[in-house]
Enzyme design. Sequence first.
Site, PDB file in Angstrom:
ATOM      1  CG  HIS A  34      -1.672  -1.036   1.259  1.00 30.61           C
ATOM      2  ND1 HIS A  34      -1.544  -2.036   2.360  1.00 30.61           N
ATOM      3  CD2 HIS A  34      -2.566  -1.316   0.972  1.00 30.61           C
ATOM      4  CE1 HIS A  34      -2.443  -2.817   2.543  1.00 30.61           C
ATOM      5  NE2 HIS A  34      -3.394  -2.598   1.360  1.00 30.61           N
ATOM      6  CD  GLN A 150      -8.759  -4.956  -6.143  1.00 28.92           C
ATOM      7  OE1 GLN A 150      -9.501  -5.034  -5.743  1.00 28.92           O
ATOM      8  NE2 GLN A 150      -7.787  -4.316  -6.064  1.00 28.92           N
TER       9      GLN A 150
END
Length: 290
Positions: A34, A150
């Site tokens: 992240h 995704q």
Amino acid sequence: MQVVTTLEELRRARRNLAEPVGFVPTMGYLHEGHLSLVRMAREECASVVVSIFVNPTQFGPHEDYQQYPRDIPRDLALLEKEGVDLVWTPTPDIMYPEDFQTWVTVEQLTVPLEGKHRPGHFRGVTTVVTKLFNAVQPQRAYFGQKDAQQARVIQQMVRDLNMPIAIIVGPTIREPDGLALSSRNTYLNPQERRAATVLYRALQAAKDAFERGERDAETLRRIMREVLTQEPLARVQYVSCAHPDTLEELEGPVEAALLSLAVFIGKTRLIDNMLVGLGRDTWPPYIPEG
Ligand code: PAF
């Protein structure tokens, strides 16, 4: 760094942000994967917004929604250090008020791979990402190659719905032994953690074979399966050699492919992937016209 929860607070804070705004949607429990996306956004954009929301609609009824790791104070401390401007931590009732009934679905691309084994998952992802995009109104948004399908599905959605947002895909960040970073790695006990490197080893074996000239899709899948069967703690859900645009399974000789797999290590389901034949390790960015 400003931290907001309600839509009203978010909108007020958003109005004061310099543009372009870069956005990193997350489910929290942040790791270097992240943070690498946050750093890309920081470098490329005037302002950076991060959302933290464990989205219930992308989890199946027997999946790990309740168990999913959460630690907002730790996440906020990490984001503060990265120079993030705004963090949005909406609650489930803000995102899904009573009588919520509008869903976003991407059709063909969500059928194979994860879509086949996690029915409804991508409907939850595309719906929540649309809602997050509508609220944050970023110019650029950042997703990880680790969740290759995704990222591909979001690029398709943004294109199909004419959302004026560039979708940038950051590389998979790995532990020194190759395990792809994932919040779900925290579920693994030490023995399982050692076994989990088998995903990387299987993908790398097929990628090496491709680089040595092996082009047959079934042989590339077989190479991955052979490595996986050597690990007694691994239970394979799927092994795939798919077309990098359509994500449909390939047969015969391949020029380029997404090699991907989903494997249970004990009770923990892990996914990973590598691209071959494209001359790059991540999907290219999607840049909207105009
Ligand atoms: O990749 C994730 O963490 C989630 O699927 C996302 C994009 C934040 C949507 O909930």
